[in-house]
Write an enzyme that holds these catalytic residues in place. Structure first.
Site, PDB file in Angstrom:
ATOM      1  N   HIS A  71       0.807  -1.224   0.000  1.00 46.59           N
ATOM      2  CA  HIS A  71       0.000   0.000   0.000  1.00 46.59           C
ATOM      3  C   HIS A  71       0.837   1.269   0.000  1.00 46.59           C
ATOM      4  O   HIS A  71       0.309   2.357  -0.215  1.00 46.59           O
ATOM      5  CB  HIS A  71      -0.934  -0.011   1.216  1.00 46.59           C
ATOM      6  CG  HIS A  71      -1.997  -1.060   1.116  1.00 46.59           C
ATOM      7  ND1 HIS A  71      -3.274  -0.782   0.726  1.00 46.59           N
ATOM      8  CD2 HIS A  71      -1.953  -2.399   1.311  1.00 46.59           C
ATOM      9  CE1 HIS A  71      -3.985  -1.895   0.701  1.00 46.59           C
ATOM     10  NE2 HIS A  71      -3.198  -2.903   1.055  1.00 46.59           N
ATOM     11  N   ASP A 129       3.220   9.679  -1.067  1.00 49.87           N
ATOM     12  CA  ASP A 129       2.071   8.891  -0.620  1.00 49.87           C
ATOM     13  C   ASP A 129       1.841   7.757  -1.609  1.00 49.87           C
ATOM     14  O   ASP A 129       1.878   7.996  -2.824  1.00 49.87           O
ATOM     15  CB  ASP A 129       0.820   9.788  -0.577  1.00 49.87           C
ATOM     16  CG  ASP A 129      -0.108   9.444   0.578  1.00 49.87           C
ATOM     17  OD1 ASP A 129      -0.092   8.290   1.017  1.00 49.87           O
ATOM     18  OD2 ASP A 129      -0.853  10.345   1.029  1.00 49.87           O
TER      19      ASP A 129
END
Ligand code: GDG
Length: 724
Positions: free
Chosen positions: A164, A371
């Protein structure tokens, strides 16, 4: 019946202690919802850490029981596991490294040991219920070692991994002393997924440089297992956010909040407390906006939600202090009695209040320094049922690859972020609608359910491709049949390629000479059949290595032949036309001069450009350049350019192993024919063989051969079974 097991560090539950009893509430997060369609079915299960530290055995039993009702099973971690594996290696080593914050990396051996130990704990817990025919989907950076641990115990299981967070460039990965083990852990999977193409290509480059596995369009062949690496940009539960935005509950909150705030333009920012999210930089950009544009005083406010996270880690405590100071400074500088520039909350909010924040805000300012994906920006867009609102999004968030209709900014460019806010504040309604609608239609299509489906479909596809390859794997039945045919044959012939078939690869080609075991194997084999060594090697090397053996030899892919009972020396089988070599050599030399480590090998019928000693990456680049250069020249000379293992070879197309093998068999009546080889040059041999021949390619790859066999070791076992 086979089942699917989801594994993540944390189980998707929140713990409540009611009337002296543990109660778990399933989390409503996007991932948990998306995977709900999987783990809630049949025998499927989600395994992970419940998030609390329980030493008491009775309490543990109680937790197991409660979780079982939710289709979950716990991995219990001790206080020290949590400190060293979770807060330590996961969050103080991997997290900063993978987000490019190298200054925060903690290189603690104790952390690494705990990381290995806890990954093993997860493995043991999974093995309690997993079988070879199950599918196991492992999530995220806390469990990088788990796929290989599982593979070792369940070789046939379907194992997938999704990361992730970003996967950084090789330059960062190489800093970690445990890089090799981490990558080896990951390649235990059949499918490895990342959010973006950049993450995927960084991973492939690290695997190539550190583990030496090359890839073709995202497919890696590691230890004869086909592994696929791909990008799966994660979506959100779109309908949940869209319908919440229009719900009574949310609208009541909106009404209440707006009454309190008065007539203002609102900017929303929501993040976990983390240095990767760029929170201080964002506050500074807003500060500068108010400095430069006094006309916005009293008219624009920022709602800043920072969700507490990892506050036991030092760098996070320091970050919290920095944010507190910055917000204090901006508010004390600009506030009036009826206006506060930053409404700062260090806590989390219930879902409908969060939905109200998204719905009532005019602008979302999502400016992480790095991110993996970032879901907040997607949730903001999905909540805009009136199709009004502007998203300002950092180029460093994975989501920026998909949400190209946002105003994209470099989060380090304070001036740029400030200007983006000005642009957003003055954007007309028509343009807002255009941009929001376009982003909404993408988010709606690629939502979390689609993400899960695409991932699982791909996993199925990889397994099918593996099965395809394995269907040609030589099993015991075929082996026995072959041995029988060999033993009952009166005129058998066996073609054996050398490098990669009889011996493994060595980094220096001259080190791959035949060992004693091989010599005696060839000797015994040549007593019961005609053995032909068929290789790309030069005739001098082959002649020296097989001196005294009763074997026929074909050297340089079919240029030279030597029969075992032939008194005279090698015979030139193909007449060699050398006239093309000067032109081509000049070009190759130019590429040698530009590429330290490269060299040219001259064979009778070909020129070979070697780059195995060239800096990895540069070698590939130069080889590609040279390839297109030579391809153009080859046409004029009627030559063929071929890419091999760290080599580029240019040669006459009519000379190949197949043609030479046929010449060797001409006029003879063989009743058993077998050919073994490991690369594309052997494919010519396979193609030339009669239909009844046993053709075997070493390594699991697509081939014209009838069968695949694992490696040179297995080749020797097979040959031994012919003569035993
Ligand atoms: C990692 C990667 C990747 C936030 N505040 C509240 C609240 N939230 C929810 C948001 C959102 C989630 O938390 C945050 O997700 P992000 O994706 O933005 O960030 P990370 O937590 O760092 O997640 C990231 C993600 O994994 C998924 O793969 O996108 O890059 O770092 O869903 O809505 N929810 C509630 N109240 C809050 O106050 N209810």
């Amino acid at each position: 019946m086979s089942k699917t097991i989801i594994v993540s560090n944390r189980l998707p539950v929140s713990l409540q202690h009611k009337n002296g009893k543990f109660e778990f509430k399933p989390s409503a997060g996007g991932l948990a919802t998306g995977l709900g369609s999987i783990y809630k079915e049949g025998e499927n299960i989600w395994i992970g850490w419940p998030g609390n530290d329980v030493a008491d055995e009775n309490q543990r039993m109680e937790i197991v029981e409660e979780l079982r009702k939710l289709k979950m099973a716990p991995v219990f971690l001790t206080k020290s596991d949590v400190e060293l594996y979770y807060e330590g290696f996961s969050n103080e080593t991997i997290w900063p490294a993978f987000h490019y914050f190298t200054q925060y990396i903690n290189y603690e051996n104790d952390y690494w040991e705990a990381y290995c130990r806890v990954n093993q704990k997860f493995c043991d817990a999974i093995l309690e219920s997993a079988n070879d025919d199950d599918t196991i989907w492992v999530h995220d950076y806390q469990l990088l070692l788990l796929p290989m641990m599982l593979r070792n115990k369940l070789p046939k299981a379907t194992i997938a991994f999704f990361q992730h967070i970003p996967f950084p460039s090789y330059e960062i990965i190489r800093m970690l002393p445990w890089r090799k083990e981490m990558l080896e852990g990951m390649v235990g999977s059949d499918l490895i997924g990342f959010h973006t193409y950049d993450d995927m290509r960084h991973f492939l480059s690290a695997v190539g440089r550190i583990l030496g596995h090359s890839n073709e369009s995202g497919f890696i062949q590691a230890d004869n297992r086909l592994i696929n690496v791909d990008a799966f940009p994660m979506g959100i539960d779109y309908d949940k956010f869209a319908s919440a935005a229009a719900s009574k509950k949310t609208l009541n909150h909106v009404k209440k909040f707006k009454e309190m705030l008065g007539d203002q333009k609102l900017l929303i920012t929501i993040d976990r407390l983390d240095y990767s999210k760029g929170i201080p930089q964002r506050v500074k950009a807003f500060d500068q906006l108010l400095e430069d544009h006094p006309e916005y005083h009293g008219k624009v406010s920022m709602i800043m939600v920072v969700v507490p996270s990892r506050d036991r880690v030092k760098s996070y405590q320091a970050l919290k202090e920095e944010i507190d100071t910055l917000v204090g400074s901006i508010n004390s500088k600009f506030s009036t009695l009826n206006w506060v520039p930053v409404h700062y909350f260090y806590r989390s909010f219930p879902f409908n209040e969060l939905s109200a924040f998204y719905t009532m805000s005019d602008i979302a300012l999502v400016t992480p320094l790095r991110d993996g994906m970032n879901l907040v920006c997607k949730e903001f867009v999905a909540s805009k049922s009136q199709k009004q609102g502007v998203l300002i999004l950092s180029e460093m968030a994975g989501a920026s690859k998909e949400l190209v209709d946002a105003i994209l900014v470099n989060p380090n460019d304070q001036e740029g972020v400030k200007n983006a806010i000005v642009e957003a504040l003055s954007m007309d309604e028509e343009e807002q609608e255009l941009r929001i609608s376009s982003m909404q239609s993408s988010l709606k299509k690629y939502d979390i359910f689609q993400w899960v489906k695409v991932f699982m479909d791909r996993l199925k596809h990889v397994k099918e491709r593996q099965t395809d390859l394995e269907s040609k794997a030589m099993d015991n039945k075929i082996r026995e049949q072959m041995v029988q045919a060999f033993k009952s044959a009166s005129r058998p012939i066996v073609f054996l390629d050398y490098d990669g078939t009889l011996v493994g690869f060595k980094s220096r080609p001259q080190d791959a000479f035949p060992d004693e075991e091989l010599k005696s194997l060839v000797k015994t084999l040549s007593e019961s059949c005609q053995v032909v060594i068929i290789s790309g090697r030069d005739k001098e090397t082959l002649g020296k290595w097989f001196k005294g053996q009763k074997v026929d030899m074909i050297a340089e892919h079919g240029v030279w032949l030597k029969k075992k009972d032939q008194k005279e020396d090698w015979v030139l089988y193909a007449d060699v036309d050398d006239s093309w070599k000067d032109d081509i050599r000049k070009v190759m030399e130019y590429y040698v001069l530009r590429t330290p480590g490269a060299f040219i090998e001259e064979k009778h019928h070909s020129l070979v450009w070697h780059y195995r000693k060239v800096e990895s990456g540069l070698g590939d680049l130069r080889m590609r350049e040279l390839f297109s250069h030579l391809k153009y020249m080859a046409r004029g000379h009627n030559l063929q350019v071929l890419e091999g293992n760290m080599v580029l070879e240019i040669k006459r197309p009519d000379i190949n192993k197949g043609r030479a093998a046929l010449a060797m068999m001409r006029g003879e009546d063989y009743d058993f024919v077998m050919a073994l080889g490991d690369d594309w040059t052997d494919e010519d041999t396979f193609k030339a063989m009669p239909k009844s021949a046993y053709t075997i390619r070493v390594g699991y790859t697509y081939t014209q051969a009838n069968y695949n066999i694992k490696n040179p070791k297995e080749v020797r076992v097979l040959l031994n079974s012919l003569i035993s």
